[in-house]
Design an enzyme around this catalytic site. Structure first.
Site, PDB file in Angstrom:
ATOM      1  N   GLN A  17       0.561  -1.311   0.149  1.00  0.00           N
ATOM      2  CA  GLN A  17      -0.006  -0.043  -0.005  1.00  0.00           C
ATOM      3  C   GLN A  17       0.839   1.443   0.034  1.00  0.00           C
ATOM      4  OE1 GLN A  17      -3.806   2.035   2.392  1.00  0.00           O
ATOM      5  NE2 GLN A  17      -3.059  -0.026   2.992  1.00  0.00           N
ATOM      6  N   VAL A 138       8.215  -3.163   8.664  1.00  0.00           N
ATOM      7  CA  VAL A 138       6.676  -2.606   9.198  1.00  0.00           C
ATOM      8  C   VAL A 138       5.424  -2.440   8.426  1.00  0.00           C
ATOM      9  CG1 VAL A 138       5.962  -0.090   9.847  1.00  0.00           C
ATOM     10  CG2 VAL A 138       8.414  -0.897  10.278  1.00  0.00           C
ATOM     11  N   TYR A 139       4.432  -2.690   8.775  1.00  0.00           N
ATOM     12  CA  TYR A 139       3.017  -2.591   8.300  1.00  0.00           C
ATOM     13  C   TYR A 139       2.281  -1.390   8.878  1.00  0.00           C
ATOM     14  CZ  TYR A 139       3.819  -7.041   5.857  1.00  0.00           C
ATOM     15  OH  TYR A 139       4.542  -7.867   4.801  1.00  0.00           O
ATOM     16  N   GLU A 140       1.070  -1.242   8.444  1.00  0.00           N
ATOM     17  CA  GLU A 140       0.379  -0.060   8.918  1.00  0.00           C
ATOM     18  C   GLU A 140       0.279  -0.118  10.339  1.00  0.00           C
ATOM     19  OE1 GLU A 140      -1.920   2.947   9.279  1.00  0.00           O
ATOM     20  OE2 GLU A 140      -1.694   2.415   7.257  1.00  0.00           O
ATOM     21  N   ASP A 169       0.554   3.676   6.038  1.00  0.00           N
ATOM     22  CA  ASP A 169       0.772   3.277   4.802  1.00  0.00           C
ATOM     23  C   ASP A 169       0.423   4.579   3.831  1.00  0.00           C
ATOM     24  OD1 ASP A 169       1.848   0.734   4.694  1.00  0.00           O
ATOM     25  OD2 ASP A 169      -0.162  -0.060   5.294  1.00  0.00           O
ATOM     26  N   GLY A 249      -8.383  20.669  19.138  1.00  0.00           N
ATOM     27  CA  GLY A 249      -8.130  22.285  19.005  1.00  0.00           C
ATOM     28  C   GLY A 249      -8.337  23.092  19.886  1.00  0.00           C
ATOM     29  N   GLY A 250      -8.980  22.589  21.019  1.00  0.00           N
ATOM     30  CA  GLY A 250      -9.487  23.373  22.264  1.00  0.00           C
ATOM     31  C   GLY A 250     -10.801  23.845  22.219  1.00  0.00           C
TER      32      GLY A 250
END
Length: 430
Positions: A17, A138-140, A169, A249-250
């Protein structure tokens, strides 16, 4: 009309991917992408999670549109020769093999530079070269854990949770695509190619910059007021906690139930209490007096009661409204909100189809199939999403362009240096 990357030729030695997402985007923008695949097998995703027997899986078709396919074994002397010729003629080589795989084939960055000083070499790995983890495959979900996403996703009283979106990915592929386009521009200036590398960990960290912000705030303040822990009177640890569905975001936000939630797992909306819009929000939820009430008028006053406010909204505003009815009502008050869209709703959304974000594509073997279109919209052109290639579909064409005769091509096919599986399975695949 010429597309932005018309004339750019890319050797695509990627699989699964992360890499294919990168090269597919470049193909949408006009690059000629030649996918190098294992002889007789191809990208593993051709066979993974099939919905139609003996036909390329959607996993493959949705990540490899607009490309060509060459079956090649570059570990053989003749296969290595073919790849060397491609490197000399193409603009880019992109790979996401396991650590050291391309080096073991004899194609180190130094060797690639010798073959073509103008070549841009794009590489995706799980971790950066100096990382103590750089030998790991490494994968997702591995990337999401290493990049910090899992640690801040989920509920505060539960384990770390990975996201459904491909933050490891496809996200990494998009980062590499930006880097490769920048390298093309720099080559226009300097005449020289370069290596462009993106690790899945680093790309994931880039999406977590607000969580790094929160880590620094937590170390200074000892708490994070916009996190549910503060409203619920829970203790903060020394690292950013999991915040459930809280906004980042607050502006306090939460996923709220709508009519039908008992039977529909997606009958919800996301509702945001925007500080500067509190007066209209109070009006929308039928409590206009709260706009001036000192117990509710400020964000600090609302903080200990925010979950009570959300519960009030669920019970008194949303209980008799579907999620779409709720959004139609709340939009009149400029309240940031949206329905929770299921993947089925996404697939059949008329607006998304009209804009080309979701498209139907004709395929030689499977017929029409649904896929994601280019998310970037341009005023000067619209990327055309074409079918993915069948395995080995362009083997003969590519070798002929490299100067090989029909006799040489037949010999290489017989020796399994290259392949043309599409022709071997012609009757069953078309």
């Amino acid at each position: 009309m010429k597309l932005p990357l018309d004339g750019i030729k890319i050797i695509d030695m990627t699989g699964v991917q992360a890499g294919p997402a990168c090269t597919q985007l470049l193909a949408w923008l006009g690059a000629e992408v030649l996918k190098i695949e294992r002889v007789g097998e191809g990208d593993i995703t051709r066979r993974q999670l099939r919905d139609i027997e003996d036909v390329d899986a959607l996993y493959f078709t949705q990540l490899n549109s607009n490309k060509k396919s060459l079956e090649l074994n570059p570990r053989t002397p003749k296969g290595k020769e073919v790849l060397e010729k491609l490197v000399q003629e193409y603009d880019m080589l992109v790979e996401n093999f396991g650590p050291g795989a391309l080096d073991r084939m004899g194609f180190t960055w130094e060797r690639l530079q010798e073959l073509n000083p103008r070549l841009i070499f794009g590489s995706i790995k799980g971790f950066e070269e100096n990382s103590r983890y750089n030998d790991l495959k490494v994968y997702e979900n591995v990337a999401q854990c290493a990049g910090g996403s899992a640690s801040v996703t989920g509920w505060w009283d539960g384990p770390p949770t990975v996201a459904g979106a491909a933050l490891g990915d496809s996200n990494t592929g998009m980062h590499l695509a930006i880097g490769l386009i920048a390298a093309v521009r720099q080559r226009d200036i300097t005449g020289k190619g370069q290596k462009v590398a993106v690790s899945m960990q680093a790309a994931n960290i880039n999406l977590n910059r607000v969580k790094l912000r929160d880590q620094l705030r937590l170390e200074k303040l000892g708490k994070l007021e916009e996190y549910p822990q503060e409203s619920l009177g829970l203790e903060f640890d020394d690292a950013v906690p999991r915040g459930g569905n809280a906004g980042g975001g607050g502006q306090p936000g939460w996923i709220l139930k709508c009519k039908g939630w008992e039977t529909d797992p997606n009958a919800y909306i996301y509702f945001t209490i925007q500080g500067q819009n509190w007066k209209r929000t109070a009006e929308a939820i039928g409590k206009p007096e709260w706009a001036e009430d000192p117990e509710y008028a400020t964000a600090q006053a609302r903080l200990p009661k925010v979950f009570d406010i959300f519960k009030y909204i669920e019970d008194n505003v949303l209980a008799d409204k579907t999620k779409d009815e709720a959004v139609d009502y709340l939009r009149k008050f400029d309240i940031p909100c949206a329905p929770v869209k299921s993947m089925k709703e996404i697939a059949y959304d008329e607006d998304l189809r009209e804009s080309g974000t979701i498209v139907e594509v004709d395929h030689k073997a499977r017929g029409k199939y649904l896929t994601v279109g280019c998310p970037i919209k341009f005023t000067a052109f619209t990327p055309e999403i074409k079918e993915s290639p069948l395995l080995g579909e362009h083997t003969r064409e590519t070798l002929a362009l490299l100067g090989y005769s029909e006799e040489e091509i037949e010999e290489m096919i017989a020796e399994k240096v290259v392949g043309e599986t599409i022709h071997l399975k012609l009757e069953s695949t078309i």
